[in-house]
Scaffold this motif. Structure first.
Motif, PDB file in Angstrom:
ATOM      1  N   ILE A 419      17.984  12.630   8.117  1.00 28.95           N
ATOM      2  CA  ILE A 419      16.929  11.616   8.261  1.00 28.95           C
ATOM      3  C   ILE A 419      17.446  10.249   7.838  1.00 28.95           C
ATOM      4  O   ILE A 419      17.300   9.257   8.560  1.00 28.95           O
ATOM      5  CB  ILE A 419      15.687  12.005   7.436  1.00 28.95           C
ATOM      6  CG1 ILE A 419      15.009  13.238   8.032  1.00 28.95           C
ATOM      7  CG2 ILE A 419      14.697  10.837   7.383  1.00 28.95           C
ATOM      8  CD1 ILE A 419      13.873  13.770   7.185  1.00 28.95           C
ATOM      9  N   ILE A 420      18.069  10.183   6.656  1.00 26.57           N
ATOM     10  CA  ILE A 420      18.553   8.902   6.146  1.00 26.57           C
ATOM     11  C   ILE A 420      19.653   8.344   7.041  1.00 26.57           C
ATOM     12  O   ILE A 420      19.709   7.135   7.304  1.00 26.57           O
ATOM     13  CB  ILE A 420      19.070   9.055   4.700  1.00 26.57           C
ATOM     14  CG1 ILE A 420      17.955   9.598   3.797  1.00 26.57           C
ATOM     15  CG2 ILE A 420      19.593   7.728   4.164  1.00 26.57           C
ATOM     16  CD1 ILE A 420      16.706   8.755   3.760  1.00 26.57           C
ATOM     17  N   CYS A 421      20.528   9.212   7.529  1.00 26.00           N
ATOM     18  CA  CYS A 421      21.611   8.781   8.409  1.00 26.00           C
ATOM     19  C   CYS A 421      21.048   8.174   9.694  1.00 26.00           C
ATOM     20  O   CYS A 421      21.507   7.118  10.153  1.00 26.00           O
ATOM     21  CB  CYS A 421      22.514   9.977   8.722  1.00 26.00           C
ATOM     22  SG  CYS A 421      24.128   9.548   9.391  1.00 26.00           S
ATOM     23  N   ILE A 422      20.050   8.829  10.278  1.00 26.26           N
ATOM     24  CA  ILE A 422      19.434   8.321  11.507  1.00 26.26           C
ATOM     25  C   ILE A 422      18.646   7.046  11.217  1.00 26.26           C
ATOM     26  O   ILE A 422      18.654   6.107  12.027  1.00 26.26           O
ATOM     27  CB  ILE A 422      18.541   9.399  12.144  1.00 26.26           C
ATOM     28  CG1 ILE A 422      19.401  10.580  12.607  1.00 26.26           C
ATOM     29  CG2 ILE A 422      17.753   8.837  13.326  1.00 26.26           C
ATOM     30  CD1 ILE A 422      18.611  11.813  13.011  1.00 26.26           C
ATOM     31  N   VAL A 423      17.968   6.978  10.070  1.00 21.18           N
ATOM     32  CA  VAL A 423      17.261   5.752   9.671  1.00 21.18           C
ATOM     33  C   VAL A 423      18.228   4.572   9.662  1.00 21.18           C
ATOM     34  O   VAL A 423      17.954   3.499  10.227  1.00 21.18           O
ATOM     35  CB  VAL A 423      16.606   5.911   8.280  1.00 21.18           C
ATOM     36  CG1 VAL A 423      16.227   4.548   7.707  1.00 21.18           C
ATOM     37  CG2 VAL A 423      15.370   6.785   8.362  1.00 21.18           C
ATOM     38  N   ALA A 424      19.377   4.754   9.005  1.00 20.20           N
ATOM     39  CA  ALA A 424      20.358   3.673   8.894  1.00 20.20           C
ATOM     40  C   ALA A 424      20.903   3.282  10.264  1.00 20.20           C
ATOM     41  O   ALA A 424      21.059   2.089  10.567  1.00 20.20           O
ATOM     42  CB  ALA A 424      21.494   4.098   7.968  1.00 20.20           C
ATOM     43  N   ALA A 425      21.212   4.277  11.105  1.00 19.55           N
ATOM     44  CA  ALA A 425      21.771   3.986  12.424  1.00 19.55           C
ATOM     45  C   ALA A 425      20.762   3.247  13.300  1.00 19.55           C
ATOM     46  O   ALA A 425      21.091   2.248  13.958  1.00 19.55           O
ATOM     47  CB  ALA A 425      22.211   5.284  13.095  1.00 19.55           C
ATOM     48  N   ILE A 426      19.505   3.724  13.315  1.00 24.81           N
ATOM     49  CA  ILE A 426      18.468   3.094  14.146  1.00 24.81           C
ATOM     50  C   ILE A 426      18.108   1.707  13.629  1.00 24.81           C
ATOM     51  O   ILE A 426      17.867   0.774  14.411  1.00 24.81           O
ATOM     52  CB  ILE A 426      17.219   3.991  14.204  1.00 24.81           C
ATOM     53  CG1 ILE A 426      17.454   5.157  15.172  1.00 24.81           C
ATOM     54  CG2 ILE A 426      15.996   3.217  14.638  1.00 24.81           C
ATOM     55  CD1 ILE A 426      17.506   4.761  16.641  1.00 24.81           C
ATOM     56  N   ALA A 427      18.052   1.542  12.312  1.00 24.92           N
ATOM     57  CA  ALA A 427      17.736   0.218  11.752  1.00 24.92           C
ATOM     58  C   ALA A 427      18.790  -0.803  12.176  1.00 24.92           C
ATOM     59  O   ALA A 427      18.456  -1.939  12.541  1.00 24.92           O
ATOM     60  CB  ALA A 427      17.652   0.293  10.227  1.00 24.92           C
ATOM     61  N   GLY A 428      20.057  -0.392  12.137  1.00 16.85           N
ATOM     62  CA  GLY A 428      21.115  -1.297  12.579  1.00 16.85           C
ATOM     63  C   GLY A 428      21.002  -1.630  14.048  1.00 16.85           C
ATOM     64  O   GLY A 428      21.118  -2.796  14.451  1.00 16.85           O
ATOM     65  N   ASP A 429      20.747  -0.624  14.886  1.00 15.02           N
ATOM     66  CA  ASP A 429      20.618  -0.853  16.326  1.00 15.02           C
ATOM     67  C   ASP A 429      19.398  -1.722  16.634  1.00 15.02           C
ATOM     68  O   ASP A 429      19.471  -2.647  17.453  1.00 15.02           O
ATOM     69  CB  ASP A 429      20.493   0.493  17.047  1.00 15.02           C
ATOM     70  CG  ASP A 429      20.164   0.329  18.520  1.00 15.02           C
ATOM     71  OD1 ASP A 429      21.045  -0.115  19.275  1.00 15.02           O
ATOM     72  OD2 ASP A 429      19.017   0.626  18.914  1.00 15.02           O
ATOM     73  N   THR A 430      18.276  -1.434  15.964  1.00 13.89           N
ATOM     74  CA  THR A 430      17.050  -2.207  16.204  1.00 13.89           C
ATOM     75  C   THR A 430      17.236  -3.670  15.830  1.00 13.89           C
ATOM     76  O   THR A 430      16.761  -4.571  16.538  1.00 13.89           O
ATOM     77  CB  THR A 430      15.874  -1.602  15.416  1.00 13.89           C
ATOM     78  OG1 THR A 430      15.714  -0.229  15.777  1.00 13.89           O
ATOM     79  CG2 THR A 430      14.579  -2.343  15.706  1.00 13.89           C
ATOM     80  N   SER A 431      17.919  -3.912  14.720  1.00  6.95           N
ATOM     81  CA  SER A 431      18.128  -5.305  14.303  1.00  6.95           C
ATOM     82  C   SER A 431      18.956  -6.061  15.335  1.00  6.95           C
ATOM     83  O   SER A 431      18.668  -7.228  15.639  1.00  6.95           O
ATOM     84  CB  SER A 431      18.797  -5.351  12.923  1.00  6.95           C
ATOM     85  OG  SER A 431      20.100  -4.801  12.968  1.00  6.95           O
ATOM     86  N   GLN A 432      20.000  -5.413  15.897  1.00  6.75           N
ATOM     87  CA  GLN A 432      20.793  -6.076  16.935  1.00  6.75           C
ATOM     88  C   GLN A 432      19.944  -6.338  18.175  1.00  6.75           C
ATOM     89  O   GLN A 432      20.022  -7.415  18.785  1.00  6.75           O
ATOM     90  CB  GLN A 432      21.998  -5.202  17.312  1.00  6.75           C
ATOM     91  CG  GLN A 432      23.032  -5.011  16.219  1.00  6.75           C
ATOM     92  CD  GLN A 432      23.924  -6.225  16.004  1.00  6.75           C
ATOM     93  OE1 GLN A 432      23.659  -7.318  16.487  1.00  6.75           O
ATOM     94  NE2 GLN A 432      24.986  -6.035  15.238  1.00  6.75           N
ATOM     95  N   ASP A 433      19.115  -5.369  18.562  1.00  7.97           N
ATOM     96  CA  ASP A 433      18.267  -5.536  19.744  1.00  7.97           C
ATOM     97  C   ASP A 433      17.233  -6.645  19.542  1.00  7.97           C
ATOM     98  O   ASP A 433      16.954  -7.422  20.456  1.00  7.97           O
ATOM     99  CB  ASP A 433      17.556  -4.218  20.076  1.00  7.97           C
ATOM    100  CG  ASP A 433      18.515  -3.151  20.584  1.00  7.97           C
ATOM    101  OD1 ASP A 433      19.613  -3.511  21.037  1.00  7.97           O
ATOM    102  OD2 ASP A 433      18.175  -1.954  20.508  1.00  7.97           O
ATOM    103  N   LEU A 434      16.664  -6.710  18.338  1.00  6.99           N
ATOM    104  CA  LEU A 434      15.685  -7.759  18.054  1.00  6.99           C
ATOM    105  C   LEU A 434      16.340  -9.140  18.037  1.00  6.99           C
ATOM    106  O   LEU A 434      15.705 -10.143  18.391  1.00  6.99           O
ATOM    107  CB  LEU A 434      14.985  -7.480  16.720  1.00  6.99           C
ATOM    108  CG  LEU A 434      14.014  -6.281  16.718  1.00  6.99           C
ATOM    109  CD1 LEU A 434      13.499  -6.014  15.314  1.00  6.99           C
ATOM    110  CD2 LEU A 434      12.842  -6.512  17.675  1.00  6.99           C
TER     111      LEU A 434
END
Length: 634
Positions: A419-434
C-alpha cells in the motif's frame, strides 16, 4: 521555468472551455493504462526498475487523436496521458512487493493471493496516493511554481504544446515498439539467438562476465542516462568482480550460512544467489533509509505547507476558477476515512484500528516525500523502493511486537508495504501530471478523477498480469527474477523468524555508507550490486549511447536546440523499445501458459557472438536515428 506563480499564464486560459474529459479520452486512457501497466510490470520484474509512461502516453494519444480521429484538443490529450500513466505507477508499486506472496505460496507456506486481494491492495494504495496529492497540489504545484522544476511533468507539457509534431513523434514511439517486439520474439520466442551471453572466468574463480542483449535494457539505460547507468554498472562490478571472487577465495571448502553447499562447488550464479543478494539487500535498505534522513528537513517543510494548503483550499473552494478547482476536501477526507476503515476490517490487512490509522499517516508522510522528490529530481530518481523497505521493516517490527507473527504477520507486512509503495509511486506520478495540467491549463478536478479511473483500471488488470507471468516462468526465475520483491521477502522472513544473515546484510550497509561518504548516489549503486551483472551491463550499453549523444558539441543556440531534439527523439524511441518488449513478454507468457511456445522455436540457434553483433546493430540504429533527425534540421 523562470516565471513565478504570479506571472504565469496557462496555455488554455481559465475562462476558456475546450473538450477535456471525453469518452475518447476515457477509453484511450484506460487502454494505455492497462498496456503500460502490463509492460512496466514485466520490465520491473525483470530488471528491478520501471520508467515513466507520461511522455510516451502523451505522444501516442496525440498520434491517435490528431492523426487517426482528426480531433484537436490539447486538454483531451493531457487527460489521456494522465489516465494512461497511472497504470505504470500502480505496476511499479505492486511488483516491488506483491510477488513475495507468490514466492511463499510456491514454498507451501500460504495459498496464492487471490485476484481480489491484489486488486484491493493496489486500489487502496492508488486511491490514497491521489487523495493525498489533492491538498498538496496548491503547495507544490502552484505556490512552488518556478522553484520545483518537475522534470517529467514539464517535459510532457512541452510535448503536448508541440502538438503539431504529434504524428511524427508518435511514429517514433510506434517504430521502437514494433522493433522491440520483433526482436524479443526472435530472441526469446523463436530462440534464434540467446538473449543473454556470459562466460565464467575460470582463472578468476567466482567471477563471470556477461550481458543481456535485449532492447528494454538499452532503453532503460538511455532514459536513465549515463550517470545512473554507470552507478549501477559500478555496483555490479563490485559484486561480481570483487565480492564474489573474495568469497570463492577465502571460503573455498567451507559451508557458510545461509548456504548449504561447499563454496568451491558453487558457480558464480549460485554465489550471487546465496550470498550477494543479502549484501545487496543491506545496501539497498541502507540507501533508502539514508535518502529519507537526508530529505527530512524538506519533508517537514512540505508537511507544514500541505497542512496550510488544506485550510487555504477550503476557504477558496467556493470561488475557484476552472484551473484551480480540485476535488472537494470533504469528499477527499471521506474517501480516506472509508479506506482506513476498510484496512481495519478487511481480513487481508491483519492490523488493528490503530494500525489502520498508522498506515494512513505513513501513507500521507511518504506521499509528501514522493511528491517533493519528483518535483526536485524527477520520477526516475524517486526512491520508492527505499520508502517501501523502511515501511516494511517498521510494519514487520510493529506486527511482531503486537503478537501478529508467523505467516499472518508476514502477509500483513507485505500488504501494508505494498500500500505504502503504491501510495508513493502514485503520488509522484500524480504530481507530475498535475504539473503538466497546470502548464497547459487543465482542470485539476478532472485530472484527479482521471487518475482514479486509471488506478481502478490498472488495479483490476495487475493481478491477472502477475498470475500470468508467474504461471509462465515463476517469480525468482532467470526470466523474471523479481529482485525487489525477493529482497522484501527476505527482510520480512528474517525479522519474523530471526534468521537473517546479519553479517552479510551489515556488509551491504557499510558499503552503502562508504559510497554515501564518497558522494555517489547510493540507490542505483546498491541496485547494481543486487542485480545480476548481465542486467547492469545491458543497461550500461544504452547509457553509453546517451553519453555519446550528450557529448556532441553545440556551437550556437540553434545547434543546442537540435541536440536537445536529438536526445528527445532517442527518448521517444527507447520508450517504444521498453513498451514493445514488455508487451511481447506478456504475449510470450500467454504462449508459455497455453503450452504453445515450443511450436515456433527455431531448429537452428546462432552462437553468442551473433547476439552481441545484433545488439550492437540495435544500439547503432538508435544512435543514427537520433543523428539523422538532427541533420534534417540543418
Amino acid at each position: 521555468m523562470k516565471e513565478n506563480k504570479n506571472d504565469f499564464k496557462p496555455y488554455i486560459p481559465a475562462d476558456q472551455v475546450v473538450p477535456e474529459f471525453t469518452i475518447t479520452a476515457l477509453i484511450l486512457g484506460i487502454l494505455l493504462s492497462v498496456i503500460f501497466g502490463a509492460a512496466n510490470a514485466y520490465l520491473g520484474l525483470r530488471v528491478g526498475m520501471t520508467v515513466s509512461a507520461s511522455i510516451p502516453a502523451a505522444v501516442l494519444s496525440m498520434g491517435i487523436i490528431r492523426i487517426i480521429l482528426r480531433k484537436n484538443s490539447i486538454l483531451e490529450n493531457n487527460l489521456v496521458q494522465t489516465i494512461g500513466s497511472a497504470g505504470e505507477s500502480v505496476a511499479a508499486g505492486a511488483i516491488f512487493t506483491l510477488p513475495a506472496l507468490f514466492l511463499w505460496a510456491k514454498e507451501g507456506k500460504i495459498d496464492s493471493p487471490s485476484i481480489l486481494t491484489i486488486f484491493l491492495v493496489a486500489l487502496v494504495g492508488g486511491i490514497l496516493g491521489i487523495c493525498f496529492m489533492v491538498p498538496l497540489r496548491q503547495a507544490l504545484i502552484v505556490e512552488e511554481h518556478g522553484v520545483l522544476p518537475f522534470p517529467e511533468g514539464t517535459a510532457c507539457a512541452e510535448v503536448l504544446l508541440a502538438g503539431e509534431e504529434g504524428g511524427n513523434k508518435a511514429g517514433i514511439v510506434f517504430s521502437g515498439l514494433g522493433i522491440a517486439a520483433i526482436y524479443k520474439f526472435i530472441a526469446d520466442g523463436v530462440k534464434l539467438f540467446p538473449s543473454e551471453i556470459g562466460y565464467d572466468i575460470q582463472a578468476y574463480a567466482g567471477s563471470s562476465v556477461g550481458i543481456q542483449v535485449l532492447p528494454a535494457l538499452a532503453g532503460v539505460g538511455y532514459i536513465c542516462g549515463p550517470q545512473i547507468s554507470k552507478y549501477m554498472f559500478a555496483g555490479g562490478t563490485l559484486s561480481w568482480f570483487v565480492l564474489m571472487p573474495m568469497i570463492a577465495l577465502f571460503g573455498k571448502d567451507a559451508t557458510i550460512f545461509p548456504g548449504s553447499e561447499v563454496i568451491s562447488t558453487l558457480a558464480p550464479g549460485s554465489l550471487w544467489g546465496t550470498y550477494i543478494k543479502y549484501i545487496g539487500a543491506g545496501a539497498v535498505a541502507a540507501g533508502g533509509i539514508m535518502s529519507l534522513i537526508k530529505t527530512s528537513p524538506l519533508i517537514v517543510r512540505t508537511f507544514k505547507q500541505a497542512m496550510g494548503s488544506m485550510a487555504k483550499n477550503r476557504a477558496a473552494a467556493a470561488d475557484a476558477s476552472r484551473t484551480q478547482r480540485d476535488l472537494p476536501m470533504p469528499i477527499i477526507l471521506g474517501i480516506i476515512a472509508v479506506i482506513a476503515v476498510a484496512i481495519w476490517l478487511l481480513p487481508i490487512f491483519p492490523v488493528s484500528f490503530l494500525g489502520a490509522i498508522l498506515v494512513v499517516i505513513f501513507g500521507f508522510f511518504f506521499a509528501t516525500v514522493s511528491a517533493r522528490m519528483v518535483g526536485l529530481i524527477g520520477s526516475s530518481n524517486n526512491p520508492v523502493s527505499g520508502m517501501a523497505i523502511a515501511t516494511l521493516i517498521i510494519s514487520t517490527l510493529i506486527l511482531k511486537a503486537t503478537g501478529t507473527t508467523g505467516t499472518t504477520g508476514m502477509i500483513g507486512s507485505i500488504c501494508i508495504g505494498s500500500i505504502i509503495c503504491i501510495v508513493a509511486a502514485i503520488a509522484g506520478d500524480t504530481s507530475q501530471d498535475l504539473k503538466t495540467g497546470f502548464i497547459v491549463g487543465a482542470t485539476p478536478k478532472l485530472q484527479q478523477i482521471g487518475e482514479m479511473v486509471g488506478v481502478i483500471a490498472s488495479s483490476a488488470a495487475i493481478g491477472y498480469v502477475l498470475y500470468l507471468l508467474n504461471a509462465a516462468w515463476g517469480f525468482g526465475s532467470n526470466e523474471i527474477p523479481a529482485p525487489q520483491a525477493t529482497m522484501m521477502k527476505m527482510l520480512v522472513e528474517g525479522i519474523m523468524n530471526a534468521e537473517l544473515p546479519w553479517a552479510l546484510i551489515l556488509v551491504g550497509v557499510f558499503i552503502a555508507i562508504v559510497v554515501e561518504i564518497l558522494g555517489i548516489p547510493v540507490l542505483p549503486f546498491a541496485v547494481g550490486m543486487y542485480l545480476p551483472f548481465s542486467l547492469s551491463a545491458g543497461i550500461m550499453a544504452g547509457g553509453v549511447v546517451r553519453w555519446i549523444l550528450e557529448r556532441r558539441k553545440a556551437a550556437n543556440e540553434n545547434e543546442e536546440k537540435e541536440k536537445k531534439a536529438c536526445i528527445e527523439r532517442g527518448t521517444l524511441f527507447t520508450s517504444g523499445l521498453i513498451a514493445g518488449e514488455g508487451l511481447m513478454g506478456v504475449i510470450l507468457a500467454i504462449c508459455a501458459v497455453a503450452k504453445v511456445d515450443s511450436k515456433f522455436v527455431s531448429p537452428v540457434a546462432l552462437p553468442q557472438i551473433a547476439s552481441l553483433v545484433i545488439f550492437i546493430i540495435l544500439l547503432a540504429y538508435l544512435y543514427f536515428l537520433c543523428v539523422k533527425k538532427n541533420n534534417k534540421t540543418n
